[in-house]
Enzyme design. Structure first.
Site, PDB file in Angstrom:
ATOM      1  N   GLU A  52       0.916  -1.209   0.074  1.00  0.00           N
ATOM      2  CA  GLU A  52      -0.022   0.045  -0.069  1.00  0.00           C
ATOM      3  C   GLU A  52       0.819   1.219  -0.127  1.00  0.00           C
ATOM      4  O   GLU A  52       0.423   2.263  -0.579  1.00  0.00           O
ATOM      5  CB  GLU A  52      -0.962  -0.105   1.294  1.00  0.00           C
ATOM      6  CG  GLU A  52      -1.837  -1.073   1.590  1.00  0.00           C
ATOM      7  CD  GLU A  52      -1.156  -2.390   2.087  1.00  0.00           C
ATOM      8  OE1 GLU A  52      -0.039  -2.810   2.074  1.00  0.00           O
ATOM      9  OE2 GLU A  52      -1.883  -2.918   3.098  1.00  0.00           O
ATOM     10  N   SER A 168      16.539 -40.366 -13.478  1.00  0.00           N
ATOM     11  CA  SER A 168      15.482 -39.201 -13.571  1.00  0.00           C
ATOM     12  C   SER A 168      15.966 -38.064 -14.493  1.00  0.00           C
ATOM     13  O   SER A 168      15.166 -37.399 -14.572  1.00  0.00           O
ATOM     14  CB  SER A 168      15.005 -38.851 -12.258  1.00  0.00           C
ATOM     15  OG  SER A 168      16.072 -38.262 -11.585  1.00  0.00           O
ATOM     16  N   ASP A 200      20.227 -39.428  -6.247  1.00  0.00           N
ATOM     17  CA  ASP A 200      20.479 -38.247  -7.028  1.00  0.00           C
ATOM     18  C   ASP A 200      21.642 -37.605  -6.894  1.00  0.00           C
ATOM     19  O   ASP A 200      22.183 -37.076  -7.792  1.00  0.00           O
ATOM     20  CB  ASP A 200      19.225 -37.266  -6.864  1.00  0.00           C
ATOM     21  CG  ASP A 200      18.030 -37.892  -7.421  1.00  0.00           C
ATOM     22  OD1 ASP A 200      17.987 -39.122  -8.131  1.00  0.00           O
ATOM     23  OD2 ASP A 200      16.992 -37.323  -7.577  1.00  0.00           O
ATOM     24  N   LEU A 204      20.120 -29.451  -4.475  1.00  0.00           N
ATOM     25  CA  LEU A 204      18.975 -28.743  -3.929  1.00  0.00           C
ATOM     26  C   LEU A 204      18.964 -27.436  -3.578  1.00  0.00           C
ATOM     27  O   LEU A 204      18.586 -26.933  -2.521  1.00  0.00           O
ATOM     28  CB  LEU A 204      18.438 -29.514  -2.809  1.00  0.00           C
ATOM     29  CG  LEU A 204      18.027 -31.145  -2.932  1.00  0.00           C
ATOM     30  CD1 LEU A 204      17.639 -31.604  -1.645  1.00  0.00           C
ATOM     31  CD2 LEU A 204      17.245 -31.316  -3.884  1.00  0.00           C
TER      32      LEU A 204
HETATM   33  C1  AOF Z   1       3.940  -7.096   4.606  1.00  0.00           C
HETATM   34  N1  AOF Z   1       3.770  -6.754   3.344  1.00  0.00           N
HETATM   35  O1  AOF Z   1       2.762  -5.220   1.981  1.00  0.00           O
HETATM   36  C2  AOF Z   1       1.812  -6.003   3.942  1.00  0.00           C
HETATM   37  C3  AOF Z   1       1.744  -6.646   5.210  1.00  0.00           C
HETATM   38  O2  AOF Z   1       6.715  -6.158  10.251  1.00  0.00           O
HETATM   39  P1  AOF Z   1       5.999  -5.421   9.230  1.00  0.00           P
HETATM   40  O3  AOF Z   1       5.699  -4.047   9.454  1.00  0.00           O
HETATM   41  O4  AOF Z   1       6.623  -5.764   7.905  1.00  0.00           O
HETATM   42  O5  AOF Z   1       4.634  -6.025   9.142  1.00  0.00           O
HETATM   43  C4  AOF Z   1       4.214  -7.523   8.525  1.00  0.00           C
HETATM   44  C5  AOF Z   1       2.937  -7.599   8.509  1.00  0.00           C
HETATM   45  O6  AOF Z   1       2.010  -6.649   8.210  1.00  0.00           O
HETATM   46  C6  AOF Z   1       2.569  -9.068   7.994  1.00  0.00           C
HETATM   47  O7  AOF Z   1       2.652 -10.261   8.760  1.00  0.00           O
HETATM   48  C7  AOF Z   1       0.983  -8.649   7.476  1.00  0.00           C
HETATM   49  O8  AOF Z   1       0.114  -9.121   8.754  1.00  0.00           O
HETATM   50  C8  AOF Z   1       1.128  -7.322   7.419  1.00  0.00           C
HETATM   51  N2  AOF Z   1       0.896  -6.527   6.162  1.00  0.00           N
HETATM   52  N3  AOF Z   1       2.866  -7.167   5.239  1.00  0.00           N
HETATM   53  O9  AOF Z   1       4.936  -8.051   4.866  1.00  0.00           O
HETATM   54  C9  AOF Z   1       2.625  -5.908   3.019  1.00  0.00           C
HETATM   55  N4  AOF Z   1       0.379  -5.241   3.646  1.00  0.00           N
HETATM   56 ZN    ZN Z   2       0.859  -2.730   6.005  1.00  0.00          ZN
END
Ligand code: AOF
Ligand code: ZN
Length: 362
Positions: A52, A168, A200, A204
């Site tokens: 946002e 594989s 294999d 990884l």
């Molecule tokens: C994100 N990216 O675009 C949105 C999130 O520690 P922060 O401030 O980065 O917050 C992480 C939390 O914020 C995440 O677990 C989610 O609940 C909310 N939204 N998080 O990393 C984003 N919009």
């Molecule tokens: Zn946010």
């Protein structure tokens, strides 16, 4: 562009954070005014600006009176970033449309805060695809006691993962292999069975277009401790975190492995190993075989998503089966998986299936 199309766009933008933002969510945002895009953004880096905020900064003053279309409920908390709900209010956004609620109790509450300041809020648009996109993030808040588990298989039409000699390389073509490297980049760990690791001798690692922020750990479910200290996995354990689960009576035989930097963990069975992974900081696991491990995980109900790559060839009855020893289920009581994606990868076909259908609305 209408709001549903803007959500499509936001979901597409969100994927650009794949490999870079987990364990935080993939999030995209589009700002619309009179059907025109006036700003857009996505969460590009763990700990960095939220989607946002990225969209608002591209829109500037044009955000006033706009509709924000976001794939996740805007956050209401001060974390590594300031609250997006407040930023949307301050920018003068008039309406917010989001796909799914934020399950993170620390961050949620943004919708209420937006409403309280007079903003028109709607949710549910694109919810199924947003849930599909953030399945591992959503899993984290369900208290399952194990990581999110995806199983990736590259098989022949007759569901063989290797010929009768165990060869594989390669069943699938280059496009499918690129897809697997892309896929690996978004997981905390890549898992294989002990026998597959031995046969294999794979590394990884991720060698694709997306460089993961943190290289995924390698996890080997190796009950009888077959992993050789001369294997690629053991020899590169200092560069890439490598966790080996063996039965408790075998771990004392692994001194040569631990000397190379392998984390050797005792586990009575698969369920214990999965439970331990959560405590070792592994929230999402991509299992790449072999057939026995795949079947054991399926039988335990521990596979959340299946990425099935089917290649146009037949390996025959003595080829190695994709699900060796899978318990039989009568058709009358069988559970159907939900197709969440279906597309061509060069000459191969990709089918992505979820065990639990996405809930239609969050
Ligand atoms: C994100 N990216 O675009 C949105 C999130 O520690 P922060 O401030 O980065 O917050 C992480 C939390 O914020 C995440 O677990 C989610 O609940 C909310 N939204 N998080 O990393 C984003 N919009
Ligand atoms: Zn946010």
């Amino acid at each position: 562009m209408d709001e549903a199309q803007a959500m499509d766009r936001a979901l597409g933008l969100a994927w650009r954070g794949w490999g870079r933002v987990h364990p935080n969510p993939l999030v995209g945002a589009v700002l619309l005014r009179d059907g025109r895009v006036v700003g857009e953004g996505f969460h590009a880096e763990f700990g960095g600006p939220h989607a946002e905020a990225a969209a608002l900064s591209t829109a500037g003053e044009a955000a006033r009176g706009a509709t924000a279309v976001v794939t996740l409920e805007p956050c209401a908390h001060v974390g590594k970033q300031p609250p997006c709900a407040d930023a949307l209010i301050a920018a003068g956004v008039r309406r917010v449309v989001y796909a799914i609620a934020d399950p993170n109790p620390l961050a949620s509450g943004g919708a209420d805060r937006l409403r309280a300041s007079g903003i028109d809020v709607e949710h549910g648009v694109g919810a199924e695809r947003a849930e599909m996109q953030n399945a591992a993030f959503l899993h984290r808040f369900r208290g399952a006691g194990r990581p999110y588990v995806a199983l990736k298989l590259a098989t022949s039409i007759d569901a063989r993962i290797a010929d009768s000699e165990g060869r594989s390389r390669w069943i699938s073509g280059p496009e499918a292999r690129d897809y697997v490297h892309w896929l690996r980049a978004g997981f905390d760990a890549i898992g294989v069975g002990g026998r597959t690791a031995a046969v294999d001798d794979a590394s990884l690692t991720v060698r694709g277009a997306v460089e993961p922020r943190v290289a995924p750990a390698r996890v080997i479910f190796d009950r009888s401790l077959q992993l050789s200290p001369t294997s690629v996995l053991a020899r590169t354990a200092r560069d890439h975190r490598t966790i080996v689960f063996a039965s408790p009576d075998r771990v004392q035989l692994g001194k040569a492995l631990t000397a190379l930097g392998v984390e050797l963990e005792p586990a009575e069975d698969l369920a214990a190993a999965l439970g331990a992974l959560e405590h070792l900081g592994i929230g999402s696991l991509l299992v790449e075989g072999g057939g026995r491990l795949a079947a054991a995980l399926l039988d335990a109900g521990a596979v959340d998503r299946l990425h099935w790559i089917q290649s146009p060839l037949l390996l025959g009855e003595t080829g190695i089966p994709a699900f060796a020893g899978l318990a039989s289920t009568p058709l009358a009581s069988v559970e159907r998986w939900t197709v969440v994606e279906r597309r061509a990868l060069g000459a191969d076909s990709l089918l992505v299936l979820d065990r639990e259908p996405c809930s239609p609305e969050s």
